[in-house]
Design a protein around this motif. Structure first.
Motif, PDB file in Angstrom:
ATOM      1  N   PRO A  69      -4.067  73.782 115.032  1.00  0.00           N
ATOM      2  CA  PRO A  69      -4.957  74.917 115.249  1.00  0.00           C
ATOM      3  C   PRO A  69      -5.543  74.915 116.667  1.00  0.00           C
ATOM      4  N   ALA A  70      -5.973  76.076 117.107  1.00  0.00           N
ATOM      5  CA  ALA A  70      -6.676  76.184 118.381  1.00  0.00           C
ATOM      6  C   ALA A  70      -8.068  75.578 118.234  1.00  0.00           C
ATOM      7  N   GLY A  71      -8.579  75.014 119.305  1.00  0.00           N
ATOM      8  CA  GLY A  71      -9.919  74.455 119.273  1.00  0.00           C
ATOM      9  C   GLY A  71      -9.984  73.123 119.980  1.00  0.00           C
ATOM     10  N   LYS A  72     -10.909  72.289 119.516  1.00  0.00           N
ATOM     11  CA  LYS A  72     -11.100  70.967 120.114  1.00  0.00           C
ATOM     12  C   LYS A  72     -11.153  69.920 119.009  1.00  0.00           C
ATOM     13  N   LEU A  73     -10.410  68.855 119.190  1.00  0.00           N
ATOM     14  CA  LEU A  73     -10.378  67.738 118.263  1.00  0.00           C
ATOM     15  C   LEU A  73     -10.858  66.501 119.020  1.00  0.00           C
ATOM     16  N   THR A  74     -11.957  65.926 118.569  1.00  0.00           N
ATOM     17  CA  THR A  74     -12.514  64.731 119.194  1.00  0.00           C
ATOM     18  C   THR A  74     -12.356  63.566 118.223  1.00  0.00           C
ATOM     19  N   LEU A  75     -11.790  62.479 118.718  1.00  0.00           N
ATOM     20  CA  LEU A  75     -11.545  61.297 117.893  1.00  0.00           C
ATOM     21  C   LEU A  75     -12.295  60.112 118.468  1.00  0.00           C
ATOM     22  N   HIS A  76     -13.038  59.424 117.617  1.00  0.00           N
ATOM     23  CA  HIS A  76     -13.710  58.175 117.981  1.00  0.00           C
ATOM     24  C   HIS A  76     -13.025  57.074 117.185  1.00  0.00           C
ATOM     25  N   ASP A  77     -12.211  56.311 117.870  1.00  0.00           N
ATOM     26  CA  ASP A  77     -11.380  55.296 117.229  1.00  0.00           C
ATOM     27  C   ASP A  77     -12.015  53.924 117.390  1.00  0.00           C
ATOM     28  N   SER A  78     -12.185  53.236 116.296  1.00  0.00           N
ATOM     29  CA  SER A  78     -12.706  51.868 116.319  1.00  0.00           C
ATOM     30  C   SER A  78     -11.630  50.894 115.875  1.00  0.00           C
ATOM     31  N   GLY A  79     -10.431  51.090 116.381  1.00  0.00           N
ATOM     32  CA  GLY A  79      -9.346  50.189 116.050  1.00  0.00           C
ATOM     33  C   GLY A  79      -8.579  50.576 114.796  1.00  0.00           C
ATOM     34  N   ALA A  80      -8.625  51.840 114.427  1.00  0.00           N
ATOM     35  CA  ALA A  80      -7.891  52.300 113.240  1.00  0.00           C
ATOM     36  C   ALA A  80      -6.389  52.185 113.477  1.00  0.00           C
ATOM     37  N   THR A  81      -5.664  51.934 112.419  1.00  0.00           N
ATOM     38  CA  THR A  81      -4.208  51.903 112.511  1.00  0.00           C
ATOM     39  C   THR A  81      -3.692  53.329 112.695  1.00  0.00           C
ATOM     40  N   PRO A  82      -2.466  53.502 113.185  1.00  0.00           N
ATOM     41  CA  PRO A  82      -1.922  54.853 113.322  1.00  0.00           C
ATOM     42  C   PRO A  82      -1.903  55.628 111.993  1.00  0.00           C
ATOM     43  N   GLY A  83      -1.672  54.945 110.895  1.00  0.00           N
ATOM     44  CA  GLY A  83      -1.667  55.612 109.587  1.00  0.00           C
ATOM     45  C   GLY A  83      -3.037  56.168 109.227  1.00  0.00           C
ATOM     46  N   VAL A  84      -4.081  55.389 109.475  1.00  0.00           N
ATOM     47  CA  VAL A  84      -5.447  55.857 109.209  1.00  0.00           C
ATOM     48  C   VAL A  84      -5.810  56.983 110.164  1.00  0.00           C
ATOM     49  N   ALA A  85      -5.418  56.859 111.430  1.00  0.00           N
ATOM     50  CA  ALA A  85      -5.710  57.911 112.402  1.00  0.00           C
ATOM     51  C   ALA A  85      -5.081  59.230 111.962  1.00  0.00           C
ATOM     52  N   ARG A  86      -3.827  59.191 111.569  1.00  0.00           N
ATOM     53  CA  ARG A  86      -3.156  60.422 111.125  1.00  0.00           C
ATOM     54  C   ARG A  86      -3.828  60.984 109.880  1.00  0.00           C
ATOM     55  N   LEU A  87      -4.191  60.123 108.943  1.00  0.00           N
ATOM     56  CA  LEU A  87      -4.872  60.570 107.728  1.00  0.00           C
ATOM     57  C   LEU A  87      -6.168  61.296 108.071  1.00  0.00           C
ATOM     58  N   ARG A  88      -6.981  60.720 108.944  1.00  0.00           N
ATOM     59  CA  ARG A  88      -8.257  61.339 109.310  1.00  0.00           C
ATOM     60  C   ARG A  88      -8.041  62.671 110.036  1.00  0.00           C
TER      61      ARG A  88
END
Length: 99
Positions: A69-88
């Motif tokens: 989607p159009a817009g802004k996506l901000t991610l604050h990562d504290s060492g999440a695995t790629p699988g958890v990142a994609r899920l979130r």
């Protein structure tokens, strides 16, 4: 902390903002803010140094699977695995669509 920013093509719009996950829990917080146009701005704050390629690869897989989607996506990562990142990320976009 590393700060990564990039812009992706967007093919849809979503009506609602969304927040999922928790910062500093070994998890990942994803914040989505709807926008106009045909771009999704992504801003990532991560504790993992030199992770640009990891994030590029993750978003290549996400782009192949879903319409962004159009817009802004901000991610604050504290060492999440790629699988958890994609899920979130997918949870935030689902919440923005269905809220």
């Amino acid at each position: 902390m590393e700060h990564i920013k990039f812009t992706l093509s967007a093919t849809q719009s979503l009506p609602n903002p969304a927040q999922v996950g928790v910062v500093a829990s070994g998890d990942l917080e994803a914040l989505y803010k709807p926008g106009e146009g045909d771009q999704l701005e992504v801003a990532i704050v991560t504790s993992q140094e030199n992770s640009q390629n990891l994030w590029n690869n993750l978003f290549e897989r996400i782009c192949a699977a879903i319409d962004l989607p159009a817009g802004k996506l901000t991610l604050h990562d504290s060492g999440a695995t790629p699988g958890v990142a994609r899920l979130r990320i997918e949870q935030a976009l689902e919440e923005a669509r269905d809220a």
